[in-house]
Motif scaffolding. Sequence first.
Motif, PDB file in Angstrom:
ATOM      1  N   HIS A   1       0.829  -1.207   0.000  1.00 40.42           N
ATOM      2  CA  HIS A   1       0.000   0.000   0.000  1.00 40.42           C
ATOM      3  C   HIS A   1       0.865   1.260   0.000  1.00 40.42           C
ATOM      4  N   VAL A   2       1.973   1.224   0.727  1.00 38.93           N
ATOM      5  CA  VAL A   2       2.890   2.364   0.701  1.00 38.93           C
ATOM      6  C   VAL A   2       3.478   2.524  -0.701  1.00 38.93           C
ATOM      7  N   LEU A   3       3.885   1.420  -1.307  1.00 46.27           N
ATOM      8  CA  LEU A   3       4.415   1.460  -2.671  1.00 46.27           C
ATOM      9  C   LEU A   3       3.373   2.023  -3.634  1.00 46.27           C
TER      10      LEU A   3
ATOM     11  N   ASN B   1      -4.891   3.102   9.456  1.00 45.73           N
ATOM     12  CA  ASN B   1      -6.238   3.198  10.014  1.00 45.73           C
ATOM     13  C   ASN B   1      -7.240   2.442   9.148  1.00 45.73           C
ATOM     14  N   VAL B   2      -8.109   1.684   9.804  1.00 47.33           N
ATOM     15  CA  VAL B   2      -9.128   0.896   9.109  1.00 47.33           C
ATOM     16  C   VAL B   2     -10.510   1.436   9.467  1.00 47.33           C
TER      17      VAL B   2
ATOM     18  N   VAL C   1      -8.653   1.213   4.024  1.00 46.14           N
ATOM     19  CA  VAL C   1      -7.382   1.202   4.751  1.00 46.14           C
ATOM     20  C   VAL C   1      -6.633   2.475   4.382  1.00 46.14           C
ATOM     21  N   GLU C   2      -6.259   3.233   5.410  1.00 42.03           N
ATOM     22  CA  GLU C   2      -5.558   4.498   5.209  1.00 42.03           C
ATOM     23  C   GLU C   2      -4.149   4.415   5.778  1.00 42.03           C
ATOM     24  N   ILE C   3      -3.161   4.739   4.954  1.00 43.94           N
ATOM     25  CA  ILE C   3      -1.817   5.018   5.440  1.00 43.94           C
ATOM     26  C   ILE C   3      -1.806   6.524   5.676  1.00 43.94           C
ATOM     27  N   ALA C   4      -1.888   6.937   6.926  1.00 39.46           N
ATOM     28  CA  ALA C   4      -2.163   8.333   7.265  1.00 39.46           C
ATOM     29  C   ALA C   4      -1.231   9.288   6.522  1.00 39.46           C
ATOM     30  N   GLY C   5      -1.846  10.216   5.795  1.00 41.20           N
ATOM     31  CA  GLY C   5      -1.092  11.231   5.081  1.00 41.20           C
ATOM     32  C   GLY C   5      -0.516  10.789   3.757  1.00 41.20           C
TER      33      GLY C   5
ATOM     34  N   ARG D   1      -0.229  -1.959  12.278  1.00 42.82           N
ATOM     35  CA  ARG D   1      -0.840  -0.744  12.808  1.00 42.82           C
ATOM     36  C   ARG D   1      -0.057   0.520  12.480  1.00 42.82           C
ATOM     37  N   ASN D   2       1.226   0.359  12.123  1.00 43.60           N
ATOM     38  CA  ASN D   2       2.064   1.515  11.831  1.00 43.60           C
ATOM     39  C   ASN D   2       3.148   1.078  10.856  1.00 43.60           C
TER      40      ASN D   2
END
Length: 267
Positions: A116-118, A174-175, A207-211, A223-224
């Motif tokens: 998801h970060v990628l 965050n979910v 699903v959110e990768i904050a920011g 979780r992080n």
Amino acid sequence: MDDRHEPPETDLLFQRDAQLNVVEATVVGIDDESRSIALTRTVFYPGGGGQPSDTGSLTRVADRQRWTVPSVRKSGAVVWHELGGDDPLPSIGDDVRGELDWERRYALMRMHTALHVLCGVVFRDYGALVTGGNMGPDRARMDFEMDSAEFTPERVAEIERRANEELARARDVNVRIMPRDEAFQIPDLIRTKINLLPEGISAVRTVEIAGLDLQADGGTHVRNTREVGTLRVVGTRSKGKANKRLEIELTVPEDSVEMANAQDRQS
């Protein structure tokens, strides 16, 4: 399966808390042909979205009879847990305790969050959508809609560097589960070239990768981002003029406290 015992909908505990690795539940369905049982609730992810199903074990509370769980699948609203071996299956009404192979699940959670970060970096910086993906505990791949002229060794190295910068920022994951109409008001919620969400669903899990990234997703995550470690691009491939593949592996993070804290977390 005995039609007199049509299983009710399975409570998907993993959708709300992916850190749970133990569950106590009751058998509500049996499929003799596939040696599978349905439970009132489960922590076992049944596979989907490129993430394979969980594995683990089930133990009957009454007599401590134990079965391995080599695979799990979802059919409609019911999750079926395949049981290994030749021992007779549990009976409807039996209380059981399910335990995940947590080391494998946690590796998949780290890998899924890394993807998801990628995806977030490639979409933010290059506007490329995902055309496919798959993952295992040790290695994963993600395909992007990207022209050959843009898919240079320098670009790949830049993507790797920027993704690792985001992982190091310790972004929260965050979910949320929200009504479909509300979810589809979010811009760019679907990051795949083809919308794979079923038409009939009334709620969407995000699903959110904050920011960095926010998208519809049904899988399990850490979780992080600091739990992921760092990613390394170990292979590239051109799957067509505008379809490019990145293959990644992860390092093990130095701080493994999060993994230890998740052990034996029971619903």
